[in-house]
Design a protein around this motif. Structure first.
Motif, PDB file in Angstrom:
ATOM      1  N   ILE A   1       3.158   4.318  -5.662  1.00 59.48           N
ATOM      2  CA  ILE A   1       2.149   3.877  -4.676  1.00 59.48           C
ATOM      3  C   ILE A   1       2.348   2.370  -4.499  1.00 59.48           C
ATOM      4  O   ILE A   1       2.189   1.597  -5.443  1.00 59.48           O
ATOM      5  CB  ILE A   1       0.709   4.160  -5.177  1.00 59.48           C
ATOM      6  N   TYR A   2       2.730   1.958  -3.276  1.00 63.23           N
ATOM      7  CA  TYR A   2       3.077   0.557  -3.017  1.00 63.23           C
ATOM      8  C   TYR A   2       1.906  -0.226  -2.440  1.00 63.23           C
ATOM      9  O   TYR A   2       1.064   0.351  -1.739  1.00 63.23           O
ATOM     10  CB  TYR A   2       4.236   0.488  -2.012  1.00 63.23           C
ATOM     11  N   PRO A   3       1.861  -1.552  -2.684  1.00 66.96           N
ATOM     12  CA  PRO A   3       0.938  -2.388  -1.911  1.00 66.96           C
ATOM     13  C   PRO A   3       1.290  -2.189  -0.436  1.00 66.96           C
ATOM     14  O   PRO A   3       2.459  -2.312  -0.062  1.00 66.96           O
ATOM     15  CB  PRO A   3       1.269  -3.813  -2.366  1.00 66.96           C
ATOM     16  N   ALA A   4       0.316  -1.819   0.380  1.00 67.22           N
ATOM     17  CA  ALA A   4       0.603  -1.443   1.770  1.00 67.22           C
ATOM     18  C   ALA A   4      -0.303  -2.212   2.726  1.00 67.22           C
ATOM     19  O   ALA A   4      -1.193  -2.949   2.300  1.00 67.22           O
ATOM     20  CB  ALA A   4       0.412   0.063   1.934  1.00 67.22           C
ATOM     21  N   THR A   5      -0.064  -2.052   4.009  1.00 67.74           N
ATOM     22  CA  THR A   5      -0.941  -2.653   5.028  1.00 67.74           C
ATOM     23  C   THR A   5      -1.292  -1.548   6.019  1.00 67.74           C
ATOM     24  O   THR A   5      -0.778  -0.432   5.934  1.00 67.74           O
ATOM     25  CB  THR A   5      -0.213  -3.776   5.802  1.00 67.74           C
ATOM     26  N   SER A   6      -2.149  -1.895   6.982  1.00 69.09           N
ATOM     27  CA  SER A   6      -2.543  -0.891   7.976  1.00 69.09           C
ATOM     28  C   SER A   6      -1.345  -0.462   8.823  1.00 69.09           C
ATOM     29  O   SER A   6      -1.290   0.639   9.345  1.00 69.09           O
ATOM     30  CB  SER A   6      -3.645  -1.450   8.881  1.00 69.09           C
ATOM     31  N   SER A   7      -0.319  -1.334   8.933  1.00 74.90           N
ATOM     32  CA  SER A   7       0.833  -0.991   9.781  1.00 74.90           C
ATOM     33  C   SER A   7       1.960  -0.304   9.002  1.00 74.90           C
ATOM     34  O   SER A   7       2.790   0.384   9.582  1.00 74.90           O
ATOM     35  CB  SER A   7       1.376  -2.248  10.468  1.00 74.90           C
ATOM     36  N   VAL A   8       2.019  -0.528   7.673  1.00 77.92           N
ATOM     37  CA  VAL A   8       3.056   0.113   6.852  1.00 77.92           C
ATOM     38  C   VAL A   8       2.374   0.789   5.666  1.00 77.92           C
ATOM     39  O   VAL A   8       1.971   0.123   4.720  1.00 77.92           O
ATOM     40  CB  VAL A   8       4.108  -0.912   6.344  1.00 77.92           C
ATOM     41  N   ALA A   9       2.250   2.132   5.737  1.00 74.70           N
ATOM     42  CA  ALA A   9       1.587   2.881   4.661  1.00 74.70           C
ATOM     43  C   ALA A   9       2.530   3.003   3.470  1.00 74.70           C
ATOM     44  O   ALA A   9       3.745   2.832   3.594  1.00 74.70           O
ATOM     45  CB  ALA A   9       1.185   4.269   5.153  1.00 74.70           C
ATOM     46  N   SER A  10       1.950   3.349   2.302  1.00 74.66           N
ATOM     47  CA  SER A  10       2.720   3.417   1.059  1.00 74.66           C
ATOM     48  C   SER A  10       3.922   4.358   1.162  1.00 74.66           C
ATOM     49  O   SER A  10       5.035   4.014   0.784  1.00 74.66           O
ATOM     50  CB  SER A  10       1.804   3.848  -0.092  1.00 74.66           C
ATOM     51  N   TRP A  11       3.690   5.606   1.684  1.00 70.79           N
ATOM     52  CA  TRP A  11       4.849   6.522   1.693  1.00 70.79           C
ATOM     53  C   TRP A  11       5.854   6.194   2.786  1.00 70.79           C
ATOM     54  O   TRP A  11       7.016   6.522   2.674  1.00 70.79           O
ATOM     55  CB  TRP A  11       4.421   7.986   1.844  1.00 70.79           C
ATOM     56  N   GLN A  12       5.401   5.476   3.856  1.00 63.14           N
ATOM     57  CA  GLN A  12       6.382   5.004   4.847  1.00 63.14           C
ATOM     58  C   GLN A  12       7.305   3.998   4.158  1.00 63.14           C
ATOM     59  O   GLN A  12       8.521   4.016   4.345  1.00 63.14           O
ATOM     60  CB  GLN A  12       5.666   4.333   6.024  1.00 63.14           C
ATOM     61  N   PHE A  13       6.700   3.153   3.337  1.00 58.75           N
ATOM     62  CA  PHE A  13       7.480   2.166   2.598  1.00 58.75           C
ATOM     63  C   PHE A  13       8.439   2.875   1.639  1.00 58.75           C
ATOM     64  O   PHE A  13       9.602   2.496   1.518  1.00 58.75           O
ATOM     65  CB  PHE A  13       6.545   1.222   1.826  1.00 58.75           C
TER      66      PHE A  13
END
Length: 718
Positions: A156-168
């Protein structure tokens, strides 16, 4: 076809569109930037997060199972709402999607996946509106390798509203699949001694572990890498400075005359630190020294003696201060300390951006001609139009207000001038190693005799609201005895919600709610108090014109003002021995070291100091813990450790302070103190044997990635 390297551009590895999104979200430019964005934690496919504990308003990533899904038409407008209920077996959470009925094909009961979004509330029920999600493999495939699949850790990655954890995660997988050989910056002996992985395996396992027990070894390896590369970079910078030749500045009659007029004996620490600086100024390379000491411990005296040593050979010293008020105060106190004989010879000169044009021109000419051998200013000293005849010493006051870039751009105005950095914010040993590792560190612990000391009390309004009135009475009592007081506020005008632009420390996230007491409101309150009818109250803040600020400060210093209501512009360098009392309103909005700095403005003469920390923060909160910690001790070094524990080093190691591209990833300066110290020793051994790192090309490449071209240019500017 060769794979990507850590220094490869990101757009070449993931495509322009994705690279732009990652740059906007996280400031990533290279493959190395992407792969050093490590998972925050790991979930398992069999693991369900307690929905009951999800915080409202926070972005969350959870593993859950679909219970039911239904679609209905909207009543007042066209379209439909798809409502999906997911569960962890103990609580339910509602997901809502507008006009996306096609999703019902995937989101049917029994499917599990990861769901991410901001937790909201609708009619008393927690919900995620338009969440991102990724469903696990279909049940048939999952059953074939059920056990292994269920236990496979999900990063589970630090994410933002534009790049979700699993997209990363998908982007990382794509890059790892195409990654070429990874160079290893750690010496083989160090890796073997600590049972560390090679660099490629460590990266692979932190992002794609097969088992949970692989994660810690990968983390440990990457922590060592981070510490070793950072320490090598700082020690190499120290080496660069020592490779330069500096004009030797020997002490002489100017210093002797100054010492003879001092009305007091220097403290043992002032003598020791003074001797270190005296030696440095006569060395083969430029001095690069940090002097840390409590408010009022005599750092200015130590710096002034260094300036006199430089002035002996006709050299100039430039002191850069963070505010106009402090710069003006420094010039006055330096002129006062030099006395009527020495001041005209050395001509201490103020040079700031807000001086009237004619005055500024005159000051700039004195500096360019070399008449002014002591120059004090703000950022104006950095401007291209400011030139020096022979800049021999740069003194930076309150380093935490300036970045490496600014320090070095001032140094660039001379020929390898010496540098002296002063700070009244004591620095824990590990932070000194990690942030100021390129500097030699001196400490002034002993305080001058004759200080009456300071008592600090918390006025806890959450428990004792009646104490607010007592604060004002207590200040009036001090004024009645012929003393003066400060009232410090976190903002200029609470109604306009104008945050003070002079504050330098981050506050708690919950402190972004509107402040109640600005300078304007506090001054209005005092104007309504009958006890203050005959008390002279004035205001001071960063938005006032420069000459007005200076006039108010001088009037307060003369005793023409009884109570000064101000923002943190009074935090450093303001010296009014008759000021006995300070009330800090909404004290929980300030950091520990800032409260300690502010408190140091009182109790500076023979009058005992009193500091009242006024707070509405309830007992048990971290905001209140900060305030209580300051009231509990006057030892700034002890408070620096407390501050580090309470705030974590993320705030302590900002980009501007460290001069490196990013703050620490996995390293924690408190927990990893021994690791950092050992890394420094190992780095020193490598550089002693191979100063140019010709035989350690992999380490040189890692330093280049960690400390980018721009930062290296700033570090090496002289």
């Amino acid at each position: 076809m060769p794979g990507h390297a850590l220094e490869s551009r990101l757009d070449g590895a993931v495509g322009g569109k994705t690279a732009s999104a990652l740059d906007r979200a996280f400031g990533m430019k290279t493959v190395g930037d992407l792969l050093s964005h490590y998972p925050r934690r790991y979930a398992r496919r069999g693991e369900l997060t307690p929905i009951s504990s999800l915080p409202i308003g926070e972005p969350v990533t959870i593993v859950a199972e679909v219970r039911r899904a239904s679609e209905r038409r909207m009543q007042n407008r066209k379209g439909s709402i798809l409502e999906v209920v997911i569960s962890d077996g103990h609580g339910d959470l509602s997901l809502t999607f507008f006009n996306q009925s096609w999703r019902i094909k995937d989101l049917h009961p029994g499917r599990r996946g990861i769901f991410a979004g901001k937790v909201g509330e609708y009619k008393g029920t927690k919900q995620l509106a338009h969440p991102d999600y990724e469903l696990f493999e279909d049940e048939d495939t999952a059953r074939l390798n059920a056990q292994a699949y269920a236990n496979l850790p999900i990063p589970i990655y630090p994410a933002t509203s534009s790049v979700a954890s699993w997209q990363f995660k998908k982007i990382v997988d794509l890059v790892l699949d195409a990654l070429g050989p990874v160079s290893d910056p750690l010496p083989e002996t160090l890796r073997a001694r600590h049972s560390l992985l090679d660099a490629r395996t460590a990266i692979e396992r932190i992002h794609r572990p097969d088992f949970e027990d692989q994660i810690e070894q990968a983390r440990e390896t990457l922590r060592w890498q981070e510490a070793f590369v950072l320490q090598s970079a700082l020690l190499q910078q120290r080496q660069f400075v020592r490779a330069l030749s500096a004009a030797k500045r020997s002490p002489g009659p100017l210093l002797e005359r100054f010492d003879a007029t001092l009305p007091f004996a220097r403290t043992p620490d002032q003598v020791t630190v003074g001797a270190e600086i005296e030696r440095d100024l006569q060395g083969d390379w430029p001095m690069n020294r940090l002097v840390q000491g409590e408010v009022g411990s005599g750092k200015t005296l130590v710096a002034l003696r260094a300036m006199l040593q430089v002035a002996e050979s006709g050299g100039q010293s430039a002191l850069i201060a963070p505010t106009e008020v402090l710069a003006a105060q420094h010039v006055r106190s330096i002129a006062r300390m030099l006395g009527p004989q020495l001041a005209p010879e050395l001509m201490p000169t103020l040079l700031t951006g807000q001086l009237p044009a004619a005055e500024r021109r005159k000051a700039a000419l004195r500096v360019a001609a070399g008449q002014a051998r002591i120059v004090v200013g703000t950022h104006a000293l950095l401007s291209a139009s400011t030139t020096f005849a022979d800049l021999g010493l740069v003194v930076v006051d309150e380093q935490h207000r300036f970045g490496v870039e600014q320090r070095e751009s001032l140094r660039a105005k001379g020929s390898s001038p010496h540098a002296l950095v002063l700070t009244a914010t004591p620095i824990p040993r590990t932070v000194a190693m990690t942030v100021f590792g390129d500097l030699d560190v001196s400490t002034i612990r002993t305080m001058p005799e004759g200080r009456a000391g300071i008592q600090t009390f918390v006025a806890p309004l959450a428990e004792k609201p009646g104490w607010f009135a007592r604060v004002w009475d207590r200040i009036a009592e001090e004024v009645a005895q012929g003393r003066q007081a400060f009232v410090v506020c976190a903002a200029i005008d609470a109604e306009a919600a104008t945050k003070d632009d002079t504050a330098d420390e981050p506050v708690e996230p919950d402190a972004s709610t509107r402040t109640r007491w600005g300078v304007v409101q506090a001054a209005e309150l005092l104007a309504r108090q009958p006890a203050y009818d005959s008390i002279r109250v004035e205001v001071l803040h960063g938005r006032m014109p420069s000459d007005e600020k200076d006039a108010v400060m001088q009037a307060f210093a003369r005793g023409d003002i009884d109570v000064l209501v101000a923002t943190t512009v009074v935090e450093v360098g303001v010296d009014v021995p008759n000021a006995s009392t300070m009330a800090i309103l909404e004290a929980d909005r300030f950091g520990v070291s800032q409260l300690h700095q502010l408190r140091g403005r009182v109790g500076r003469g023979g009058v005992p100091g009193l500091c009242l920390l006024v707070t509405e923060a309830p007992a048990g909160t971290s905001a209140r813990a900060r305030v209580d910690a300051v009231a509990a001790t006057l030892d700034g070094f002890e408070l620096a450790e407390v501050d580090l524990e309470l705030r974590g080093e993320g705030d302590v190691l900002g980009d501007a302070q460290s001069g490196v591209r990013s703050s620490l990833r996995l390293l924690r300066v408190v927990k990893d103190a021994d690791l950092i110290a050992e890394s420094r020793e190992a780095a020193q051994r490598v550089l002693d044997e191979d100063p140019t790192l010709r035989r350690h090309a992999e380490l040189a490449a890692a330093i280049e990635r960690r400390v980018g071209m721009q930062e290296r240019a700033a570090l090496a500017k002289n």
